[in-house]
Enzyme design. Structure first.
Site, PDB file in Angstrom:
ATOM      1  N   TYR A  56       2.493 -35.057  23.060  1.00 25.06           N
ATOM      2  CA  TYR A  56       2.769 -35.229  21.749  1.00 25.06           C
ATOM      3  C   TYR A  56       2.621 -36.806  21.500  1.00 25.06           C
ATOM      4  O   TYR A  56       1.893 -36.836  20.347  1.00 25.06           O
ATOM      5  CB  TYR A  56       4.086 -34.948  21.469  1.00 25.06           C
ATOM      6  CG  TYR A  56       4.792 -35.663  20.050  1.00 25.06           C
ATOM      7  CD1 TYR A  56       4.521 -35.025  18.868  1.00 25.06           C
ATOM      8  CD2 TYR A  56       5.453 -36.882  20.024  1.00 25.06           C
ATOM      9  CE1 TYR A  56       4.939 -35.419  17.627  1.00 25.06           C
ATOM     10  CE2 TYR A  56       5.768 -37.412  18.612  1.00 25.06           C
ATOM     11  CZ  TYR A  56       5.546 -36.659  17.523  1.00 25.06           C
ATOM     12  OH  TYR A  56       5.873 -37.159  16.290  1.00 25.06           O
ATOM     13  N   ARG A  72      13.613 -46.701  20.801  1.00 23.41           N
ATOM     14  CA  ARG A  72      14.342 -47.714  19.740  1.00 23.41           C
ATOM     15  C   ARG A  72      14.727 -46.769  18.600  1.00 23.41           C
ATOM     16  O   ARG A  72      15.866 -47.141  18.236  1.00 23.41           O
ATOM     17  CB  ARG A  72      13.288 -48.645  19.423  1.00 23.41           C
ATOM     18  CG  ARG A  72      13.992 -49.651  18.186  1.00 23.41           C
ATOM     19  CD  ARG A  72      12.655 -50.445  17.609  1.00 23.41           C
ATOM     20  NE  ARG A  72      12.045 -49.381  16.849  1.00 23.41           N
ATOM     21  CZ  ARG A  72      10.871 -49.684  16.145  1.00 23.41           C
ATOM     22  NH1 ARG A  72       9.993 -50.784  16.556  1.00 23.41           N
ATOM     23  NH2 ARG A  72       9.968 -48.771  15.560  1.00 23.41           N
ATOM     24  N   ARG A  98      15.161 -35.310  13.947  1.00 23.67           N
ATOM     25  CA  ARG A  98      13.715 -35.401  14.559  1.00 23.67           C
ATOM     26  C   ARG A  98      14.122 -35.619  15.960  1.00 23.67           C
ATOM     27  O   ARG A  98      14.692 -36.806  16.129  1.00 23.67           O
ATOM     28  CB  ARG A  98      12.787 -36.573  13.763  1.00 23.67           C
ATOM     29  CG  ARG A  98      12.380 -36.243  12.524  1.00 23.67           C
ATOM     30  CD  ARG A  98      11.158 -37.405  12.065  1.00 23.67           C
ATOM     31  NE  ARG A  98      11.529 -38.362  12.434  1.00 23.67           N
ATOM     32  CZ  ARG A  98      11.993 -39.343  11.249  1.00 23.67           C
ATOM     33  NH1 ARG A  98      11.840 -38.686  10.037  1.00 23.67           N
ATOM     34  NH2 ARG A  98      12.278 -40.690  11.267  1.00 23.67           N
TER      35      ARG A  98
END
Length: 415
Positions: A168, A212, A225
């Site tokens: 990804y 983060r 997500r």
């Protein structure tokens, strides 16, 4: 500039912040007059001020190509990130995006704030793209096609394994590294870097962002997500969202440290990539974000605040990185400093402590062997910057005002 409290706590941030502010004003004045290019450069400064500053140092043709490459991929990313778009609508757009960039009538309304403007007015980006040389256009089209296909794949697939995670990150960021290497080569300024090194440059940045942005991504409405791989987080909690709950704080920090340790795998490749660059402007363009990443990882490591709010480098430290990064010696120094900061936070009871320390020591060895760690260099680690009384504060602000007036008239091109 930075907040008053941060400036008073870190007074040596003053000068870099001042130079950064003046450079930002100068960059805004350099926006081209043609409507489509004016839109692109204005939008670039809105979606990434620091990137907009660094890009201004590149040569004109390469600068234009990198600007459009960035905006095209930001637009693609805006489609991917908008969780309100159904899969049936989103996937065909991602798959066909490399063709849409040739169509100056195409637009698709999605995203929020400046990203919505970018999507609504995408014809400006298409017009600017069509102005580019054929070598630049081919590179941008190729990367956009591959990235769109990869994003579409992961719309319908969760990130289960570490291999999935790497795949990804390759699609959404490693390909950016490959594309930039192609643009640098097309400009004639650099040899073509290997795909492996280029990929690592993107993966290091992307993995830092994913770490983060945990809380922002997990709280996304209408749908979370989720980019942290199950292979890592399932060792600590039953569901990825469980990491944000206070009762899981200990496990959350261990999982976070596991993620940071994984990201450190790419540092050696990144240092090799940067050491091979010849053009000073391209070097700074590549090096500054990489230093920001290792600095961000040092802040995030062992820090429960990643699961409570926003963790990022203060503006003054960002300004220092931009101001100080000119040579590979500066990069080695910064990576050494931030790896030392990260190393000091490693708890020997952490399940990945041995692996983390091993990777940090490998990074530090490269930096030491470079010969760049001289006693004269400026360190990013300063023991004590507090304790300034009110008289000194007044003096500092007087100096600030004088410096600002001087630099405004004499150093319009400085960073």
């Amino acid at each position: 500039m930075g907040s008053l409290g941060a400036i008073l706590k870190h007074p040596d941030d003053f000068y870099p912040l001042l130079k950064l502010k003046i450079a930002a004003r100068h960059a805004e004045k350099q926006i081209p007059s043609e409507p489509h290019w004016a839109f692109c450069y204005s939008m670039l400064h809105k979606v990434s001020r620091s990137f907009g500053l660094v890009i201004q140092q590149l040569g004109p043709q390469l600068r234009d190509a990198v600007c459009i490459f960035y905006l095209v991929l930001r637009a693609l990313d805006t489609v991917e990130d908008d969780t309100s778009i159904s899969t049936e609508v989103k996937v065909p757009i991602l798959m066909a995006f490399h063709r849409h960039i040739y169509d100056n009538d195409w637009h698709f309304s999605c995203g929020t704030k400046e990203y919505k403007v970018l999507m609504d007015e995408f014809h400006h980006v298409s017009n600017a793209f069509l102005d580019l040389g054929s070598g630049y256009k081919e590179a941008i089209e190729d990367i956009t096609m591959r990235m769109g296909a990869g994003m579409a794949k992961f719309i319908c697939k969760e990130v289960e394994t570490i291999d999935d995670y790497d795949e990804y990150c390759h699609y959404v960021a490693g390909l950016v590294g490959l594309g930039l290497s192609k643009l640098f080569h097309a400009s004639g300024a650099e040899d073509l870097a290997t795909d492996s090194l280029s990929n690592s440059m993107g993966l290091f940045l992307q993995k830092t962002n994913i770490i983060r942005d945990y809380l922002e991504d997990i709280n996304e409405i209408p749908k979370s997500r989720m980019f942290w791989p199950r292979q890592i987080w399932s060792k600590y909690v039953d569901k990825l969202e469980d990491l944000k709950y206070e009762e899981n704080s200990g496990k959350a920090v261990q999982c976070l440290n596991d993620m940071v340790t994984n990201a450190l795998l790419h540092v050696e490749d990144c240092l090799k990539y940067m050491s091979d660059l010849r053009d000073p402007a391209i070097f700074r363009f590549c090096a500054i974000p990489q230093i920001m990443s290792i600095g961000t990882l040092a802040l995030c490591y062992n820090n429960i605040q990643v699961f409570r709010g926003v963790v990022k480098m203060r503006r003054g430290l960002t300004a220092k990185v931009i101001d100080r990064t000119n040579t590979m010696s500066d990069v080695y120094g910064a990576f050494f400093d931030f790896s030392c900061m990260l190393k000091s936070k490693v708890d020997n009871n952490d399940p990945n402590a041995t692996k983390t320390l091993s990777r940090l020591e490998a990074i530090q060895k490269i930096c030491k062997n470079s010969g760049a760690l001289t006693t004269k260099r400026k360190s990013y680690i300063i023991e004590n910057e507090s304790g300034y009384n009110s008289t000194l504060i007044v003096i500092l602000f007087i100096i600030l005002a004088i410096l600002y007036a001087y630099l405004s008239s004499n150093l319009p091109n400085s960073l």
